[in-house]
Design a protein around this motif. Structure first.
Motif, short mmCIF file in Angstrom:
data_model
loop_
_atom_site.label_atom_id
_atom_site.label_comp_id
_atom_site.label_asym_id
_atom_site.label_seq_id
_atom_site.Cartn_x
_atom_site.Cartn_y
_atom_site.Cartn_z
N GLY A 196 -86.34 -32.07 -58.38
CA GLY A 196 -85.15 -32.89 -58.54
C GLY A 196 -84.02 -32.41 -57.65
N LYS A 197 -82.89 -33.10 -57.73
CA LYS A 197 -81.76 -32.79 -56.85
C LYS A 197 -81.16 -31.42 -57.13
N LEU A 198 -81.34 -30.89 -58.34
CA LEU A 198 -80.77 -29.59 -58.68
C LEU A 198 -81.54 -28.43 -58.05
N ASP A 199 -82.73 -28.67 -57.60
CA ASP A 199 -83.58 -27.61 -57.07
C ASP A 199 -83.01 -27.07 -55.76
N TRP A 200 -83.19 -25.77 -55.52
CA TRP A 200 -82.60 -25.15 -54.33
C TRP A 200 -83.18 -25.70 -53.03
N THR A 201 -84.35 -26.32 -53.11
CA THR A 201 -85.00 -26.86 -51.91
C THR A 201 -84.66 -28.32 -51.65
N SER A 202 -83.77 -28.91 -52.44
CA SER A 202 -83.59 -30.37 -52.40
C SER A 202 -82.99 -30.89 -51.11
N GLY A 203 -82.35 -30.05 -50.31
CA GLY A 203 -81.72 -30.53 -49.08
C GLY A 203 -82.59 -30.43 -47.85
N PHE A 204 -83.76 -29.83 -47.97
CA PHE A 204 -84.55 -29.58 -46.76
C PHE A 204 -85.20 -30.83 -46.19
N VAL A 205 -85.61 -31.76 -47.04
CA VAL A 205 -86.23 -32.98 -46.51
C VAL A 205 -85.19 -33.82 -45.77
N ALA A 206 -84.01 -33.97 -46.37
CA ALA A 206 -82.94 -34.67 -45.66
C ALA A 206 -82.65 -33.99 -44.33
N GLY A 207 -82.61 -32.65 -44.35
CA GLY A 207 -82.37 -31.91 -43.11
C GLY A 207 -83.46 -32.12 -42.08
N SER A 208 -84.71 -32.19 -42.51
CA SER A 208 -85.81 -32.45 -41.58
C SER A 208 -85.67 -33.83 -40.95
N TYR A 209 -85.26 -34.79 -41.75
CA TYR A 209 -85.04 -36.13 -41.19
C TYR A 209 -83.90 -36.12 -40.17
N TRP A 210 -82.86 -35.33 -40.43
CA TRP A 210 -81.78 -35.20 -39.44
C TRP A 210 -82.31 -34.59 -38.15
N TYR A 211 -83.19 -33.60 -38.24
CA TYR A 211 -83.71 -32.98 -37.03
C TYR A 211 -84.60 -33.95 -36.24
N LEU A 212 -85.34 -34.79 -36.96
CA LEU A 212 -86.14 -35.79 -36.26
C LEU A 212 -85.25 -36.85 -35.61
N TYR A 213 -84.14 -37.17 -36.26
CA TYR A 213 -83.17 -38.07 -35.62
C TYR A 213 -82.57 -37.41 -34.38
N GLU A 214 -82.26 -36.11 -34.49
CA GLU A 214 -81.70 -35.39 -33.33
C GLU A 214 -82.65 -35.48 -32.14
N HIS A 215 -83.94 -35.39 -32.42
CA HIS A 215 -84.93 -35.44 -31.35
C HIS A 215 -85.13 -36.86 -30.80
N THR A 216 -85.28 -37.83 -31.69
CA THR A 216 -85.68 -39.17 -31.27
C THR A 216 -84.51 -40.11 -31.01
N GLN A 217 -83.37 -39.86 -31.67
CA GLN A 217 -82.22 -40.78 -31.65
C GLN A 217 -82.62 -42.16 -32.16
N SER A 218 -83.59 -42.17 -33.05
CA SER A 218 -84.12 -43.43 -33.59
C SER A 218 -83.41 -43.81 -34.87
N ASP A 219 -83.13 -45.09 -35.04
CA ASP A 219 -82.52 -45.59 -36.27
C ASP A 219 -83.42 -45.33 -37.48
N GLN A 220 -84.74 -45.30 -37.25
CA GLN A 220 -85.67 -45.02 -38.34
C GLN A 220 -85.31 -43.70 -39.03
N TRP A 221 -85.09 -42.66 -38.26
CA TRP A 221 -84.78 -41.35 -38.82
C TRP A 221 -83.33 -41.24 -39.23
N LEU A 222 -82.44 -41.91 -38.54
CA LEU A 222 -81.03 -41.93 -38.95
C LEU A 222 -80.89 -42.55 -40.33
N ASN A 223 -81.56 -43.66 -40.55
CA ASN A 223 -81.47 -44.34 -41.85
C ASN A 223 -82.07 -43.50 -42.96
N LEU A 224 -83.21 -42.88 -42.69
CA LEU A 224 -83.83 -42.02 -43.70
C LEU A 224 -82.95 -40.80 -44.00
#
Length: 412
Positions: free
Chosen positions: A85-113
């Motif tokens: 759940g959101k309270l877990d210490w690991t809850s921000g890593f997936v959002a962060g991974s999506y940001w890194y994929l957006y940084e690489h691709t500059q794709s709206d797909q990853w920006l939206n996610l």
């Protein structure tokens, strides 16, 4: 003398897994790119670019498997995914991974996610149940602010830092970690990573209290967590009145006096990051000394993907258990550290980081479609003594792998 062997559950031996490759781009077929696992570009930047392409493909399947940003995939072991759940210490890593994929691709797909998964964590700015609010909010909102300039993220980061400051004890000069257990004032080495949130809040607000608290925590940790050889204990339990350690231990490693691999990497990354904000040579030297300890350790494997504990090979009861998350974290820190030192030293760090990343990008560690719950990295180890999340995937291992690949592209 070594402390007594603490492992409560011996994991099974790790088998080397060979698998076919998936595509490196969402618009290419798997057949067209079938050789990418074994024939990466020789140029380092081109390799990192290709590895990010492949990661984007894998995470395309990942994002389909896990569509709910409030039900977060944390790890994958023994054929099943552990959700958090959101309270877990690991809850921000997936959002962060999506940001890194957006940084690489500059794709709206990853920006939206990335935006969607970040927005879902907004109420965590007031999460007083964990010291790891820095992981949760800086990896999501912090990366979002960095990559988009969206100023609506800034107050969330500031409120998150204020929440973290409630755990800061100015008499001890430390932020306490766990809110459970029998410890009096526990501080774990992982907490170095949460200081970035305080530094960012100080920069955004001009409030020096955030900065001073971060510098104090790093300084006291350097004094009490580290041994003469620059290895670190996992946890120091302080006396709240005197500030003197009651005892020191390594909760997630093999023994109290051992070198738990991810903890050593938290320290290397943490002190490199603290130097970024302070430009204080004592923190740079600390990072360099930690890294030298790790890169010259007698038990560092040739592929530079460490055992879950650097002392593990000295215990015959322990199987050959690696931790790919420790390697990805260390690789990322090495690439930043390389930007702060002279050319010869920088090349040493870059070479080590590149070896780690190339090792992690082999079939032994890097998953393909339908494997590993569609996480990226295999052979990650969460908490070996408890038999928890052993020889599987961890969302933070993926996060730092992507961060390291992006740093490779940006700095080399």
């Amino acid at each position: 003398m070594k402390t007594s062997f603490k492992i409560s559950l011996i994991a099974s031996s790790i088998a080397v897994m060979l698998s076919a490759c998936s595509s490196t781009d969402l618009n290419k077929t798997e057949k067209q790119t079938a050789a990418v696992d074994t024939v990466w570009p020789t140029d380092t930047v081109a390799f990192c670019d290709a590895a990010l392409d492949k990661a984007a493909t894998q995470y395309g399947y990942f994002s389909t498997d896990y569509p709910d940003p409030t039900n977060i995939p944390r790890s994958y072991t023994n054929g099943s995914t552990r959700m958090a759940g959101k309270l877990d210490w690991t809850s921000g890593f997936v959002a962060g991974s999506y940001w890194y994929l957006y940084e690489h691709t500059q794709s709206d797909q990853w920006l939206n996610l990335a935006s969607k998964w970040t927005k879902a964590l907004e109420d965590q700015q007031f999460n007083r149940r964990t010291h790891d609010i820095g992981f949760i909010m800086n990896n999501s909102f912090g990366n979002g602010l960095r990559l988009t300039g969206d100023q609506s993220y800034s107050p969330v980061i500031l409120n998150s830092a204020k929440t973290l400051m409630e755990r800061y004890n100015p008499d001890l000069g430390l932020t306490y970690s766990w809110s459970w257990g029998a410890w009096e004032f526990p501080v774990i080495i992982d907490n170095m990573m949460n200081l970035e949130l305080l530094f960012e809040a100080a920069k955004a607000s001009g409030d020096k209290r955030f900065y001073d608290a971060a510098v104090s925590h790093a300084t006291v940790t350097m004094k009490h967590h580290y041994r003469e050889d620059y290895s670190s204990y996992h946890l120091v339990n302080y006396n709240r009145t005197t500030g003197i350690p009651n005892w020191k231990q390594t909760f997630q490693g093999i023994a109290d006096d051992s070198s738990w691999a991810r903890g050593q990497a938290w320290g290397a990354y943490g002190y490199t990051m603290v130097y970024r904000y302070t430009q204080d040579e004592k923190f740079l030297n600390q990072a360099k000394n930690i890294v030298n300890y790790l890169l010259t350790h007698k038990n560092m494997p040739d592929d530079l993907v460490p055992y879950f504990d650097y002392n593990a090979p000295e215990y015959p009861e322990v199987d050959n258990v690696r931790d790919s998350s420790a390697a990805s974290l260390l690789a990322s820190s090495l690439l930043e550290l390389a930007t702060y030192v002279g050319d010869q030293e920088a090349q040493r760090y870059i070479d080590a980081a590149t070896t780690m990343l190339r090792s992690l990008s082999t079939p032994s560690y890097l998953a393909t479609k339908g494997e590993n719950g569609n996480f990226l990295l295999k052979q990650a180890t969460g908490h070996y003594p408890a038999g928890d999340e052993v020889n599987g995937a961890l969302n933070y291992g993926d996060y730092y792998y992507l961060e390291a690949l992006n740093r490779c592209k940006a700095t080399l």
